[in-house]
Write a protein that holds these residues in place. Structure first.
Motif, short mmCIF file in Angstrom:
data_model
loop_
_atom_site.label_atom_id
_atom_site.label_comp_id
_atom_site.label_asym_id
_atom_site.label_seq_id
_atom_site.Cartn_x
_atom_site.Cartn_y
_atom_site.Cartn_z
N GLY A 60 25.06 31.24 -11.21
CA GLY A 60 25.14 32.59 -11.71
C GLY A 60 25.68 32.73 -13.12
O GLY A 60 25.94 33.84 -13.57
N SER A 61 25.86 31.60 -13.82
CA SER A 61 26.39 31.70 -15.18
C SER A 61 25.37 32.32 -16.12
O SER A 61 24.17 32.26 -15.90
CB SER A 61 26.83 30.32 -15.70
N THR A 62 25.86 32.94 -17.17
CA THR A 62 25.03 33.56 -18.19
C THR A 62 25.39 32.97 -19.55
O THR A 62 26.44 32.36 -19.69
CB THR A 62 25.27 35.09 -18.25
N THR A 74 35.19 33.99 -16.03
CA THR A 74 35.04 33.14 -17.20
C THR A 74 34.09 31.95 -17.00
O THR A 74 33.42 31.53 -17.92
CB THR A 74 36.41 32.68 -17.75
N LEU A 75 33.99 31.44 -15.79
CA LEU A 75 33.08 30.31 -15.54
C LEU A 75 31.62 30.71 -15.55
O LEU A 75 30.74 29.86 -15.52
CB LEU A 75 33.40 29.62 -14.22
N ARG A 76 31.34 31.99 -15.60
CA ARG A 76 29.96 32.45 -15.63
C ARG A 76 29.51 32.84 -17.04
O ARG A 76 28.46 33.45 -17.21
CB ARG A 76 29.77 33.60 -14.65
N SER A 77 30.29 32.49 -18.06
CA SER A 77 29.95 32.79 -19.45
C SER A 77 29.73 31.48 -20.20
O SER A 77 30.59 30.60 -20.18
CB SER A 77 31.08 33.57 -20.13
N GLY A 78 28.59 31.36 -20.88
CA GLY A 78 28.29 30.14 -21.63
C GLY A 78 29.18 29.96 -22.84
O GLY A 78 29.78 30.90 -23.33
#
Length: 137
Positions: A60-62, A74-78
């Motif tokens: 689900g990261s972006t 924060t772990l879902r933001s590149g």
């Protein structure tokens, strides 16, 4: 003054773990050190001399966004996930920071790779996550 000794590693959330590992290896000479996984994510630690980059691919990261204030997201933001600073006394460093009014996000705990290393997270003045890491050796 706290007992921060050096930059330990930078973590970067990526969309494709294998492609990013190959890119850092090919362009900068980073070498694979180890892999691990946590629920919903896979990660690789790369090294080059004393420099370390931790690449994390999370479900689900972006791609990178300006919103990096919530530990849960924060772990879902590149991009760069957090700054990590090495210390030789994690408990004393956390105590000094807490006494100075610094927000402690995650109290000292064991790194989940059976190394004996310990870590904690704080927020800086901009609310960015900063990891403090005390190596076992």
């Amino acid at each position: 003054m706290t007992r921060v000794l050096r930059l330990h590693h930078v973590a970067i959330v990526v969309q494709d773990l294998e492609a990013s590992t190959a890119w850092y290896s090919e362009h900068f000479g980073f070498v694979h050190q180890y892999d691990y996984s946590l629920p919903g994510s896979r990660a690789t630690m790369l090294v080059h001399g004393e420099a370390r980059i931790e690449l994390i691919q999370a479900e689900g990261s972006t791609p990178i966004t300006p919103q990096r204030q919530d530990v849960g997201t924060t772990l879902r933001s590149g991009g760069v996930n957090h700054l990590a600073l090495g210390t030789d006394d994690l408990e004393a460093t956390i105590a000094l920071l807490e006494a100075a009014g610094v927000e402690i996000v995650i109290r000292p705990a064991d790194v989940p790779n059976d190394s004996g290393d310990r870590f904690a997270f704080i927020r800086d003045n901009e609310r960015m996550l900063v990891e403090l890491l005390q190596p076992a050796v």
